[in-house]
Enzyme design. Structure first.
Site, mmCIF file in Angstrom:
data_model
loop_
_atom_site.group_PDB
_atom_site.id
_atom_site.type_symbol
_atom_site.label_atom_id
_atom_site.label_comp_id
_atom_site.label_asym_id
_atom_site.label_seq_id
_atom_site.Cartn_x
_atom_site.Cartn_y
_atom_site.Cartn_z
ATOM 1 N N GLU A 17 0.590 -1.370 -0.234
ATOM 2 C CA GLU A 17 0.260 0.200 0.105
ATOM 3 C C GLU A 17 0.906 1.068 0.083
ATOM 4 O OE1 GLU A 17 -3.601 -0.272 2.510
ATOM 5 O OE2 GLU A 17 -2.690 2.116 2.883
ATOM 6 N N TYR A 49 -6.349 7.285 -0.346
ATOM 7 C CA TYR A 49 -6.914 8.612 -0.837
ATOM 8 C C TYR A 49 -6.895 9.076 0.198
ATOM 9 C CZ TYR A 49 -10.677 10.421 -3.345
ATOM 10 O OH TYR A 49 -12.016 11.616 -3.860
ATOM 11 N N ALA A 51 -7.699 13.300 2.139
ATOM 12 C CA ALA A 51 -9.168 13.631 3.168
ATOM 13 C C ALA A 51 -9.246 14.634 2.220
ATOM 14 C CB ALA A 51 -8.545 14.582 4.335
ATOM 15 N N ALA A 127 -18.921 2.903 5.176
ATOM 16 C CA ALA A 127 -18.649 2.197 3.810
ATOM 17 C C ALA A 127 -19.461 1.498 2.733
ATOM 18 C CB ALA A 127 -17.524 1.467 4.281
HETATM 19 P P1 FAD Z 1 -17.513 2.188 8.005
HETATM 20 O O1 FAD Z 1 -17.044 0.349 7.904
HETATM 21 O O2 FAD Z 1 -18.140 2.453 7.710
HETATM 22 O O3 FAD Z 1 -17.154 2.046 9.913
HETATM 23 C C1 FAD Z 1 -16.992 4.156 9.913
HETATM 24 C C2 FAD Z 1 -17.765 3.894 11.829
HETATM 25 O O4 FAD Z 1 -19.115 3.531 11.615
HETATM 26 C C3 FAD Z 1 -16.777 2.619 12.801
HETATM 27 O O5 FAD Z 1 -16.427 2.790 14.238
HETATM 28 C C4 FAD Z 1 -17.884 1.636 13.426
HETATM 29 O O6 FAD Z 1 -17.638 0.798 13.960
HETATM 30 C C5 FAD Z 1 -19.320 1.675 12.358
HETATM 31 N N1 FAD Z 1 -19.906 1.193 11.821
HETATM 32 C C6 FAD Z 1 -19.860 0.626 10.972
HETATM 33 N N2 FAD Z 1 -21.268 0.024 10.402
HETATM 34 C C7 FAD Z 1 -22.084 0.589 10.974
HETATM 35 C C8 FAD Z 1 -23.798 0.643 10.836
HETATM 36 N N3 FAD Z 1 -24.214 -0.281 10.615
HETATM 37 N N4 FAD Z 1 -23.976 1.286 12.462
HETATM 38 C C9 FAD Z 1 -23.493 2.001 13.196
HETATM 39 N N5 FAD Z 1 -22.202 2.124 12.691
HETATM 40 C C10 FAD Z 1 -21.251 1.424 12.252
HETATM 41 N N6 FAD Z 1 -9.288 6.001 5.518
HETATM 42 C C11 FAD Z 1 -8.712 6.953 4.819
HETATM 43 O O7 FAD Z 1 -9.223 8.592 4.982
HETATM 44 N N7 FAD Z 1 -7.982 6.715 3.173
HETATM 45 C C12 FAD Z 1 -7.572 5.565 2.471
HETATM 46 O O8 FAD Z 1 -7.293 5.386 1.571
HETATM 47 C C13 FAD Z 1 -7.892 4.478 3.949
HETATM 48 N N8 FAD Z 1 -6.681 3.633 3.329
HETATM 49 C C14 FAD Z 1 -6.776 2.269 4.217
HETATM 50 C C15 FAD Z 1 -6.303 1.114 4.560
HETATM 51 C C16 FAD Z 1 -7.292 -0.171 4.833
HETATM 52 C C17 FAD Z 1 -7.196 -1.894 4.695
HETATM 53 C C18 FAD Z 1 -7.373 0.058 6.487
HETATM 54 C C19 FAD Z 1 -7.182 -0.686 7.284
HETATM 55 C C20 FAD Z 1 -8.090 1.595 6.139
HETATM 56 C C21 FAD Z 1 -7.821 2.977 5.211
HETATM 57 N N9 FAD Z 1 -8.654 4.145 5.909
HETATM 58 C C22 FAD Z 1 -7.644 5.136 5.218
HETATM 59 C C23 FAD Z 1 -9.475 4.484 7.242
HETATM 60 C C24 FAD Z 1 -11.093 4.002 7.201
HETATM 61 O O9 FAD Z 1 -10.797 4.996 6.037
HETATM 62 C C25 FAD Z 1 -11.086 4.996 8.587
HETATM 63 O O10 FAD Z 1 -10.629 3.844 9.986
HETATM 64 C C26 FAD Z 1 -12.581 5.214 8.849
HETATM 65 O O11 FAD Z 1 -12.963 5.745 10.324
HETATM 66 C C27 FAD Z 1 -13.453 3.159 8.801
HETATM 67 O O12 FAD Z 1 -13.918 3.358 7.830
HETATM 68 P P2 FAD Z 1 -14.804 1.919 7.325
HETATM 69 O O13 FAD Z 1 -14.353 1.320 6.135
HETATM 70 O O14 FAD Z 1 -13.641 0.901 8.548
HETATM 71 O O15 FAD Z 1 -15.626 2.811 8.209
#
Ligand code: FAD
Length: 274
Positions: A17, A49, A51, A127
């Site tokens: 990455e 990607y 902020a 997400a």
């Molecule tokens: P989600 O799964 O949507 O979770 C977000 C929050 O909502 C969490 O607190 C979760 O507990 C909560 N949640 C999820 N589903 C629900 C639901 N149904 N009801 C209520 N609450 C819920 N960030 C960037 O900005 N750019 C990047 O390129 C990037 N790359 C990454 C690559 C990897 C491998 C990893 C592990 C993380 C990366 N991140 C990146 C960080 C990521 O965007 C953050 O950790 C972000 O805070 C959460 O993203 P997520 O996709 O897991 O979100």
């Protein structure tokens, strides 16, 4: 090639990455780093990607270079930050035109200084919503999502966190890449929790060598990973993590390269069964 095809090869996948650099010097360096790491024949290479959508152009530039200049398989990270559904649709069109087949679909982190995530108007707050949207608009993309061995800092409990991950898989994510962790027990427990929750897709552990303690402290503050008391700078810790994970039979290893060829090169020359 889709990432899911790589899991069928019968050996652990290898992936890197990168993040899009800001300065010309750093860009020059990243070209060299990719060329150096290409010799390890990664199954895919992902580009973060940043902020507020500020790195969209740069993310897509590097994704394109990785595909067409280096002949490697890119995974474009996409986030919900500062994008409407129409913006995401345009981005999907753009990636499709480039021949990109893989997306890591994320909610994204809020920009520095902003306490919480603010969902954009006409956009997505989770997400899983982004994943559903992409699946509907462009079902041909192979989608991955993020997983959190120690739980996402915003999740109310580990059980809720695992349920949320299951929702992302049900929405269409076909594999998981985990947040970094420094103690493999977190990964093993996570995989067990996921199994119990009915998550059957490959869960690739994400590893980051410690090259800079200050940087690691900053990163772990955001992502909530625990730093062990005896953690030392250098490749040794990650090397022993990688050895144990491969021995146990993980589907792959994903390295957060931080745009430095060392110490990943030294780890890979020692562990990766190519
Ligand atoms: P989600 O799964 O949507 O979770 C977000 C929050 O909502 C969490 O607190 C979760 O507990 C909560 N949640 C999820 N589903 C629900 C639901 N149904 N009801 C209520 N609450 C819920 N960030 C960037 O900005 N750019 C990047 O390129 C990037 N790359 C990454 C690559 C990897 C491998 C990893 C592990 C993380 C990366 N991140 C990146 C960080 C990521 O965007 C953050 O950790 C972000 O805070 C959460 O993203 P997520 O996709 O897991 O979100």
């Amino acid at each position: 090639m889709k990432v899911t095809e790589a899991f069928k090869k019968g050996k652990p996948t290898l992936s890197f990455e990168f993040f899009p650099p800001k300065s010309r010097d750093q860009e020059k360096k990243l070209f060299e780093v990719i060329a150096q790491l290409k010799k390890f024949d990664p199954d895919f290479v992902s580009v973060t990607y940043g902020a507020m959508g500020t790195t969209r152009e740069k993310t897509f530039f590097w994704v394109n270079e990785i595909k067409h200049k280096y002949g490697l398989e890119p995974v474009a990270h996409l986030t919900c930050v500062a994008s409407t559904g129409d913006d995401i649709s345009r981005q999907l069109e753009e990636l499709e035109k480039m021949g990109v087949e893989n997306i890591l679909a994320l909610r994204g982190d809020p920009p520095e200084g902003q306490a919480g995530f603010i969902p954009p108007a006409n956009g997505f707050k989770l997400a899983k919503e982004l994943i559903s949207f992409i699946k509907k608009r462009k079902p041909s993309f192979c989608l991955g999502c993020a997983g959190f061995p120690e739980g996402h800092p915003g999740a109310p409990s580990l059980t809720a966190d695992t349920d949320y991950l299951k929702q992302k898989i049900d929405a269409g994510a076909e594999y998981v890449i985990t947040q970094l962790f420094f103690d493999n027990r977190y990964y093993f427990d996570f995989v067990k929790r996921c199994g119990k929750a009915g998550i059957k897709v490959p869960i690739i552990p994400g590893l980051m060598p410690i090259t800079n303690l200050k940087q690691i402290k900053r990163i772990t503050e955001v992502c909530g990973a625990t730093i062990p008391g005896d953690l030392k700078i250098g490749a040794e810790h990650t090397l022993s993590q990688a050895r144990e994970l491969l021995k146990i039979g993980v589907p792959g290893l994903h390295f957060f390269v931080m745009n430095q060829a060392e110490p990943i090169s030294s780890i890979l020359t020692q562990v990766f069964p190519r």
